[in-house]
Write a protein that holds these residues in place. Sequence first.
Motif, PDB file in Angstrom:
ATOM      1  N   GLU A  57      38.609  27.625  39.100  1.00 21.15           N
ATOM      2  CA  GLU A  57      39.260  28.926  38.993  1.00 21.15           C
ATOM      3  C   GLU A  57      38.816  29.716  37.781  1.00 21.15           C
ATOM      4  O   GLU A  57      38.701  30.942  37.837  1.00 21.15           O
ATOM      5  N   TYR A  58      38.587  29.038  36.656  1.00 22.32           N
ATOM      6  CA  TYR A  58      38.345  29.756  35.406  1.00 22.32           C
ATOM      7  C   TYR A  58      36.982  29.472  34.778  1.00 22.32           C
ATOM      8  O   TYR A  58      36.650  30.028  33.733  1.00 22.32           O
ATOM      9  N   LEU A 137      43.450  37.333  32.083  1.00 21.08           N
ATOM     10  CA  LEU A 137      43.643  35.975  32.591  1.00 21.08           C
ATOM     11  C   LEU A 137      44.515  35.110  31.686  1.00 21.08           C
ATOM     12  O   LEU A 137      44.852  33.985  32.056  1.00 21.08           O
ATOM     13  N   GLU A 140      48.156  33.913  33.290  1.00 23.61           N
ATOM     14  CA  GLU A 140      48.131  32.955  34.400  1.00 23.61           C
ATOM     15  C   GLU A 140      47.463  31.652  33.994  1.00 23.61           C
ATOM     16  O   GLU A 140      47.843  30.577  34.473  1.00 23.61           O
ATOM     17  N   LEU A 141      46.470  31.704  33.096  1.00 27.67           N
ATOM     18  CA  LEU A 141      45.842  30.470  32.638  1.00 27.67           C
ATOM     19  C   LEU A 141      46.817  29.654  31.799  1.00 27.67           C
ATOM     20  O   LEU A 141      46.892  28.423  31.938  1.00 27.67           O
ATOM     21  N   LYS A 224      42.108  42.241  37.968  1.00 27.90           N
ATOM     22  CA  LYS A 224      42.299  40.797  38.017  1.00 27.90           C
ATOM     23  C   LYS A 224      41.234  40.137  38.909  1.00 27.90           C
ATOM     24  O   LYS A 224      40.635  39.116  38.541  1.00 27.90           O
ATOM     25  N   LEU A 225      40.958  40.727  40.055  1.00 28.78           N
ATOM     26  CA  LEU A 225      39.970  40.150  40.964  1.00 28.78           C
ATOM     27  C   LEU A 225      38.560  40.245  40.386  1.00 28.78           C
ATOM     28  O   LEU A 225      37.725  39.366  40.620  1.00 28.78           O
ATOM     29  N   ASP A 227      37.856  40.077  37.110  1.00 33.26           N
ATOM     30  CA  ASP A 227      37.769  39.045  36.070  1.00 33.26           C
ATOM     31  C   ASP A 227      37.804  37.635  36.643  1.00 33.26           C
ATOM     32  O   ASP A 227      37.364  36.687  35.984  1.00 33.26           O
ATOM     33  N   LYS A 228      38.303  37.467  37.865  1.00 30.07           N
ATOM     34  CA  LYS A 228      38.310  36.154  38.509  1.00 30.07           C
ATOM     35  C   LYS A 228      37.028  35.896  39.300  1.00 30.07           C
ATOM     36  O   LYS A 228      36.837  34.812  39.849  1.00 30.07           O
ATOM     37  N   HIS A 288      31.622  34.812  41.719  1.00 29.81           N
ATOM     38  CA  HIS A 288      31.553  33.512  42.389  1.00 29.81           C
ATOM     39  C   HIS A 288      30.797  33.591  43.707  1.00 29.81           C
ATOM     40  O   HIS A 288      31.144  34.381  44.590  1.00 29.81           O
TER      41      HIS A 288
END
Length: 297
Positions: A57-58, A137, A140-141, A224-225, A227-228, A288
């Motif tokens: 995830e991170y 992040l 949530e992290l 958010k999306l 950065d993810k 990703h």
Amino acid sequence: MDWLERTAKLRQWSRSGTRAPHKPLLLLYALGRFQRDAEGELRYSAVEEDLKQLLAEYGPANRTTPAYPFHHLAGDGVWEVRTDRGPGSPGSGVRELRASGATGRLAPDLRAALRRDPSLLGRMARVLLDLHFPPSLHGELSEAVGLEPEPAATGPLGAARRQRDRRMRELVLTAYEYRCAFCGYDGRIGAMPVGLEAAHVRWWSFGGPDDVENGLCLCSLHHKLFDKGVLGVGDGHRILVSQRFTGHSPAAREQVIALAGRPLVGPQPGVSAIAPSHRAWHVSQVFHGSPRPATAV
């Protein structure tokens, strides 16, 4: 011993801004577990799946086994590994760690320091978050590893680091005329924009400058999306959507999947677009997988 400085200087493989957050993620996870059970040990076979999920995830798109940081973090003086045979790691291989019953936990001196000064735990977490992850992040992290880091500054170490330019948000939002560069959202309450944020393309923690050529005006969802690693920006300043993203609801299709191949909204004429080097960094270090083909209109 200055544990904040030691935390900030974890030895990591790095080259030209390559992300390697494996040790920071393990240390954050260990701090979270210490907060819940100061005497507990982390058996590799029991926490391997948790660590894999954190890396997926991170971490960067290129996958690395959690055995790597589990073994190598001991060299930074904040972690120790034991096996059924006694102190010391059997190596960085998954099989060796599983077969030997390897367990890890924070180093004895660090555990003692955390007991003397409980606030140290939150300050260490803040250093790790600030140095390795964007602000979008952090919350949530922290939740994922069971931490509530201190919001306050980290003292001399934090003061010595590069400071953010608070003007960036206004400059970026103005450049994109207060519209999300991905979906065009432009919500306001009265005269005040709401739900719009200035996103760094190359993360600030990895040398990304506070300027328009490294910024995007994005709504909270798309920030958010981005950065993810679900979303990115490719050649021709067209939106990339990861093939790894799945969503079957109309909202997921309309707000994410349908963006594939669309041109960015903005910036306004006369304003510099995202610098190619920053776009390339985000694609290689954050985005990703492979991008979906452009959605037919």
